[in-house]
Design a protein around this motif. Structure first.
Motif, mmCIF file in Angstrom:
data_model
loop_
_atom_site.group_PDB
_atom_site.id
_atom_site.type_symbol
_atom_site.label_atom_id
_atom_site.label_comp_id
_atom_site.label_asym_id
_atom_site.label_seq_id
_atom_site.Cartn_x
_atom_site.Cartn_y
_atom_site.Cartn_z
ATOM 1 N N LYS A 16 0.835 -1.206 0.000
ATOM 2 C CA LYS A 16 0.000 0.000 0.000
ATOM 3 C C LYS A 16 0.868 1.255 0.000
ATOM 4 O O LYS A 16 0.610 2.218 -0.731
ATOM 5 C CB LYS A 16 -0.915 -0.015 1.222
ATOM 6 C CG LYS A 16 -1.877 1.168 1.291
ATOM 7 C CD LYS A 16 -2.755 1.072 2.524
ATOM 8 C CE LYS A 16 -3.681 2.289 2.619
ATOM 9 N NZ LYS A 16 -4.537 2.225 3.820
ATOM 10 N N GLU A 17 1.927 1.245 0.815
ATOM 11 C CA GLU A 17 2.822 2.403 0.900
ATOM 12 C C GLU A 17 3.609 2.595 -0.397
ATOM 13 O O GLU A 17 3.786 3.724 -0.865
ATOM 14 C CB GLU A 17 3.781 2.232 2.077
ATOM 15 C CG GLU A 17 3.100 2.344 3.436
ATOM 16 C CD GLU A 17 3.958 1.844 4.581
ATOM 17 O OE1 GLU A 17 3.548 2.027 5.742
ATOM 18 O OE2 GLU A 17 5.030 1.248 4.318
ATOM 19 N N ALA A 18 4.080 1.485 -0.975
ATOM 20 C CA ALA A 18 4.808 1.561 -2.237
ATOM 21 C C ALA A 18 3.897 2.077 -3.354
ATOM 22 O O ALA A 18 4.326 2.869 -4.205
ATOM 23 C CB ALA A 18 5.366 0.190 -2.608
ATOM 24 N N ALA A 19 2.629 1.637 -3.359
ATOM 25 C CA ALA A 19 1.674 2.094 -4.371
ATOM 26 C C ALA A 19 1.393 3.582 -4.216
ATOM 27 O O ALA A 19 1.334 4.327 -5.204
ATOM 28 C CB ALA A 19 0.377 1.299 -4.265
ATOM 29 N N LEU A 20 1.244 4.022 -2.978
ATOM 30 C CA LEU A 20 0.960 5.436 -2.718
ATOM 31 C C LEU A 20 2.139 6.317 -3.129
ATOM 32 O O LEU A 20 1.970 7.324 -3.823
ATOM 33 C CB LEU A 20 0.655 5.625 -1.224
ATOM 34 C CG LEU A 20 0.190 7.015 -0.783
ATOM 35 C CD1 LEU A 20 -1.097 7.401 -1.492
ATOM 36 C CD2 LEU A 20 0.001 7.060 0.725
ATOM 37 N N ALA A 25 4.644 9.893 -7.011
ATOM 38 C CA ALA A 25 5.849 10.228 -7.786
ATOM 39 C C ALA A 25 5.510 10.356 -9.267
ATOM 40 O O ALA A 25 5.972 11.283 -9.951
ATOM 41 C CB ALA A 25 6.918 9.159 -7.579
ATOM 42 N N GLY A 26 4.706 9.434 -9.783
ATOM 43 C CA GLY A 26 4.302 9.478 -11.186
ATOM 44 C C GLY A 26 3.479 10.704 -11.513
ATOM 45 O O GLY A 26 3.674 11.338 -12.561
ATOM 46 N N MET A 27 2.587 11.078 -10.607
ATOM 47 C CA MET A 27 1.699 12.225 -10.843
ATOM 48 C C MET A 27 2.489 13.533 -10.899
ATOM 49 O O MET A 27 2.314 14.340 -11.820
ATOM 50 C CB MET A 27 0.655 12.298 -9.730
ATOM 51 C CG MET A 27 -0.319 13.453 -9.869
ATOM 52 S SD MET A 27 -1.539 13.491 -8.530
ATOM 53 C CE MET A 27 -0.490 13.915 -7.142
ATOM 54 N N VAL A 28 3.369 13.751 -9.930
ATOM 55 C CA VAL A 28 4.149 14.993 -9.890
ATOM 56 C C VAL A 28 5.100 15.072 -11.083
ATOM 57 O O VAL A 28 5.226 16.119 -11.740
ATOM 58 C CB VAL A 28 4.944 15.086 -8.568
ATOM 59 C CG1 VAL A 28 5.848 16.321 -8.573
ATOM 60 C CG2 VAL A 28 3.996 15.140 -7.379
ATOM 61 N N LEU A 87 -3.324 9.670 -15.616
ATOM 62 C CA LEU A 87 -3.848 8.366 -15.194
ATOM 63 C C LEU A 87 -2.816 7.271 -15.460
ATOM 64 O O LEU A 87 -2.616 6.367 -14.641
ATOM 65 C CB LEU A 87 -5.154 8.054 -15.943
ATOM 66 C CG LEU A 87 -6.357 8.945 -15.612
ATOM 67 C CD1 LEU A 87 -7.517 8.621 -16.543
ATOM 68 C CD2 LEU A 87 -6.780 8.764 -14.162
ATOM 69 N N LEU A 88 -2.148 7.378 -16.634
ATOM 70 C CA LEU A 88 -1.095 6.426 -16.986
ATOM 71 C C LEU A 88 0.044 6.473 -15.969
ATOM 72 O O LEU A 88 0.505 5.435 -15.478
ATOM 73 C CB LEU A 88 -0.557 6.740 -18.391
ATOM 74 C CG LEU A 88 0.733 6.036 -18.817
ATOM 75 C CD1 LEU A 88 0.501 4.535 -18.947
ATOM 76 C CD2 LEU A 88 1.244 6.602 -20.129
ATOM 77 N N SER A 89 0.509 7.668 -15.634
ATOM 78 C CA SER A 89 1.639 7.818 -14.718
ATOM 79 C C SER A 89 1.309 7.326 -13.319
ATOM 80 O O SER A 89 2.127 6.677 -12.666
ATOM 81 C CB SER A 89 2.077 9.289 -14.658
ATOM 82 O OG SER A 89 2.537 9.713 -15.907
ATOM 83 N N ILE A 90 0.108 7.654 -12.845
ATOM 84 C CA ILE A 90 -0.310 7.218 -11.511
ATOM 85 C C ILE A 90 -0.408 5.695 -11.450
ATOM 86 O O ILE A 90 0.113 5.053 -10.532
ATOM 87 C CB ILE A 90 -1.659 7.873 -11.132
ATOM 88 C CG1 ILE A 90 -1.461 9.380 -10.924
ATOM 89 C CG2 ILE A 90 -2.254 7.229 -9.892
ATOM 90 C CD1 ILE A 90 -2.753 10.167 -10.836
ATOM 91 N N CYS A 91 -1.065 5.127 -12.465
ATOM 92 C CA CYS A 91 -1.229 3.668 -12.537
ATOM 93 C C CYS A 91 0.125 2.970 -12.701
ATOM 94 O O CYS A 91 0.438 2.015 -11.980
ATOM 95 C CB CYS A 91 -2.159 3.322 -13.698
ATOM 96 S SG CYS A 91 -2.305 1.555 -14.054
ATOM 97 N N PHE A 92 0.935 3.457 -13.633
ATOM 98 C CA PHE A 92 2.225 2.834 -13.929
ATOM 99 C C PHE A 92 3.151 2.911 -12.714
ATOM 100 O O PHE A 92 3.802 1.924 -12.348
ATOM 101 C CB PHE A 92 2.885 3.525 -15.124
ATOM 102 C CG PHE A 92 3.996 2.724 -15.748
ATOM 103 C CD1 PHE A 92 3.745 1.908 -16.841
ATOM 104 C CD2 PHE A 92 5.291 2.770 -15.246
ATOM 105 C CE1 PHE A 92 4.763 1.156 -17.424
ATOM 106 C CE2 PHE A 92 6.314 2.029 -15.810
ATOM 107 C CZ PHE A 92 6.051 1.217 -16.898
ATOM 108 N N GLY A 93 3.213 4.087 -12.084
ATOM 109 C CA GLY A 93 4.079 4.246 -10.923
ATOM 110 C C GLY A 93 3.701 3.319 -9.790
ATOM 111 O O GLY A 93 4.563 2.701 -9.152
ATOM 112 N N ALA A 94 2.394 3.200 -9.541
ATOM 113 C CA ALA A 94 1.932 2.332 -8.457
ATOM 114 C C ALA A 94 2.267 0.870 -8.741
ATOM 115 O O ALA A 94 2.868 0.173 -7.904
ATOM 116 C CB ALA A 94 0.426 2.509 -8.275
ATOM 117 N N VAL A 95 1.893 0.377 -9.925
ATOM 118 C CA VAL A 95 2.111 -1.034 -10.259
ATOM 119 C C VAL A 95 3.600 -1.355 -10.326
ATOM 120 O O VAL A 95 4.059 -2.391 -9.823
ATOM 121 C CB VAL A 95 1.420 -1.399 -11.594
ATOM 122 C CG1 VAL A 95 1.725 -2.845 -11.980
ATOM 123 C CG2 VAL A 95 -0.090 -1.204 -11.492
#
Length: 328
Positions: A16-20, A25-28, A87-95
């Motif tokens: 959960k922490e790594a995903a957050l 990080a991806g969003m910024v 959306l791509l960056s948030i999803c990609f960074g989390a996964v």
């Protein structure tokens, strides 16, 4: 340090922490690098030579392309496709970061290999990026379509783009360019994690000194890792972009020549015949700037947000301890 480290003073991040941290990080990072991405995509999709010495197509240099896009389409054009890109960056960074943390932990607990060696980071980083690509490819295709269209727009919003593409081209269209993406993303991401690990070890402070400048070091190491890995794997990124805009020729017509490709091999052969070997590296200059900023900030913000999460947990633990002592 990114990845599972049994010697670390802090506990390994939970999924959960790594995903957050990964999604933040991806969003910024995405908000900062979007203009470079738009210019890179325009260069990649141009059939004509991209050269300031012998200009043939619509774009022939970074500054000229920036001026052209700004004068014709306005400042907002540099953030075209920003919603699917975010959306791509948030999803990609989390996964990607969740997968990487889990894979490095699995390697440490199930094999004799050290989870903090560059080789392990190459393998785990490549696999983590492949899993993120499979999860996020439709968003990447949408982002490319939005960034590639000029004026007048073919797609006015995300919902209209999804419904139009689904009706006219079928669901498979969202996975156009998947094969070159997977071929490229494993070594690209693997090399990112590999060189980030190498540079972090080379620039590590002496054991007994205070670890000052850790965030700046993450930024420098990530930037170097991004530029090297992007240069080595760049042609596959270009193939992916050409394939993703297949069936989208009408919106590309006023930019110059348009080509249709039947697959990865056909795409590579046509580019080699018509554009030469240099055609495989169209858009490399803005891409290197983007890779340096993107990879540097991704690792920087990931470690930054993990530290923030860890500090919040420590503060909560301290507050709970004080509360329990007061109650006694």
């Amino acid at each position: 340090m990114v990845g599972y480290d049994p010697k670390a003073q802090t506990a390994a991040p939970s999924p959960k922490e790594a995903a957050l941290a990964g999604s933040a990080a991806g969003m910024v990072t995405r908000a900062l690098i979007s203009p470079f991405d738009v210019i890179k995509i325009r260069f990649q999709l141009q059939i004509e030579r991209v050269s300031s010495r012998r200009p043939e197509g619509k774009y022939w240099g970074i500054f000229q392309a920036s001026r052209s896009i700004y004068s014709e389409e306005g400042l907002s054009a540099f953030w075209k496709g920003h919603i699917p890109a975010q959306l791509l960056s948030i999803c990609f960074g989390a996964v990607q970061f969740v997968s990487f943390e889990l894979l490095t932990k699995m390697v440490h607990k199930s094999t004799p290999y050290d989870s903090q060696t560059p080789g392990v980071h190459f393998f785990c980083g490549g696999l983590a990026a492949c899993s993120a690509t499979l999860a996020c490819q439709p968003l990447d295709t949408l982002r490319t379509r939005f960034a590639a269209q000029g004026e007048p727009k073919v797609y006015n919003n995300l919902r209209y783009a999804v419904s139009t593409m689904w009706r006219s081209e079928g669901p498979v269209t969202f996975y156009r360019g998947l094969s070159p993406t997977l071929v490229a993303v494993f070594p690209y991401a693997g090399l990112q994690f590999f060189f980030y690990n190498v540079f972090k070890q080379l620039l590590a402070p002496p054991p007994k000194s205070r670890d000052s400048g850790g965030n700046v070091r993450s930024l420098i190491c990530g930037s170097g890792a991004g530029m090297i890995s992007k240069t080595l794997t760049y042609p596959f990124d270009l193939f992916k972009k050409r394939l993703q805009v297949g069936g989208f020729e009408k919106a590309r017509a006023h930019f110059g020549k348009v080509r249709t490709y039947t697959g990865l091999i056909d795409c590579a052969v046509q580019i080699a015949k018509e554009e030469g070997i240099q055609g495989f590296f169209k858009g490399l200059s803005p891409s290197l700037v983007k890779a340096a900023v993107s990879t540097g900030f991704t690792f920087f913000w990931y470690e930054f947000f993990l530290k923030v999460i860890w500090n919040i947990k420590e503060k909560q633990r301290t507050d709970d301890l004080c509360e329990s002592q007061k109650e006694r």
